[in-house]
Motif scaffolding. Structure first.
Motif, short mmCIF file in Angstrom:
data_model
loop_
_atom_site.label_atom_id
_atom_site.label_comp_id
_atom_site.label_asym_id
_atom_site.label_seq_id
_atom_site.Cartn_x
_atom_site.Cartn_y
_atom_site.Cartn_z
N PRO A 92 0.82 -1.20 0.00
CA PRO A 92 0.00 0.00 0.00
C PRO A 92 0.86 1.25 0.00
N ALA A 93 0.37 2.33 -0.64
CA ALA A 93 1.11 3.58 -0.70
C ALA A 93 1.11 4.25 0.67
N THR A 99 4.56 9.47 5.46
CA THR A 99 5.74 10.02 4.79
C THR A 99 6.42 11.06 5.66
N ALA A 100 5.62 11.93 6.30
CA ALA A 100 6.18 12.95 7.17
C ALA A 100 6.89 12.33 8.37
#
Length: 233
Positions: A92-93, A99-100
């Protein structure tokens, strides 16, 4: 006359025996057929008719639907997608928050290398740290925190120091995927013959994930360059 009467009686007896024989053969045929008949077949047909009547289907439709249901469950997903040969699904993305968070962990690790001012490890640590920066960020960091003069002093043992991080937090996630991050901490430096000096710093990074991993694409310090004992050199 008597002969005719006797002949008539014999003919009637023979004719009645023939009829009686046909009746007996018919009765035997009925018994033989009933003995060979499967007693459970009628019950099976009857049960199917009762189930079909309750579901509104004709006898025989239930078997076809059951077979169709088995075919759907054994090798196909809804919509006809084959399970066999598909391989593992892609991971999964990452969400913007994930991301942070990863970018912040990257900066925490990076600071342990870039702000290393120990004589035995500083040169190699700074070389590794600078490899994770883009040219504009590298130039800004080197000018403030790893100049040729400072590097020579640390390598010779004339100056030593360490950086204590108190906070690393993301400020946003930009539309292009870059993440501004603020790091706050205290840099402690000590020259030979001088007492240690503490300098609070606020470091600002712009981090972006590339094909090779996270990179620092921009850097600046709110507090300016390092302050040395006795003034700024």
């Amino acid at each position: 006359m008597l002969v005719d009467i006797i002949r008539a009686i014999l003919e009637r007896v023979l004719r009645d025996k023939l009829i009686l024989g046909l009746i007996i053969i018919g009765i035997l045929g009925i018994f033989v057929t009933g003995a060979n008949k499967d007693p459970g077949k009628d019950r099976l047909v009857s049960n199917q008719e009762e189930e079909a009547a309750g579901s509104g289907q004709k006898p025989g439709q239930q078997k076809g639907q059951a077979a169709a249901g088995q075919g759907t469950g054994q090798g196909q997903r809804p919509g006809g997608q084959q399970q066999a040969g598909q391989g593992a699904p892609p991971p999964p993305a990452e969400s913007p928050q994930q991301t942070a968070n990863i970018a912040c962990e990257f900066i925490k690790w990076w600071l342990t290398r870039a702000m290393d001012y120990q004589q035995t490890t500083a040169v190699a640590a700074h070389k590794e740290a600078l490899s994770w920066m883009k040219p504009p960020a590298t130039e800004a960091f080197v000018q403030l925190f790893w100049s040729d003069e400072l590097a020579a002093q640390v390598e010779s043992g004339a100056r030593t120091g360490s950086f204590q991080t108190s906070m690393v937090s993301p400020l946003a996630v930009n539309p292009d995927g870059s993440i501004p991050i603020r790091a706050i901490g205290v840099l402690v430096l000590q020259d030979t013959g001088y007492p240690p000096k503490s300098q609070p710093l606020e470091l600002n990074f712009l981090v972006k994930k590339e094909a090779q991993g996270y990179r620092i694409v921009n850097f600046y310090s709110q507090a300016g360059e390092i302050s040395y004992p006795g003034g700024v050199r």
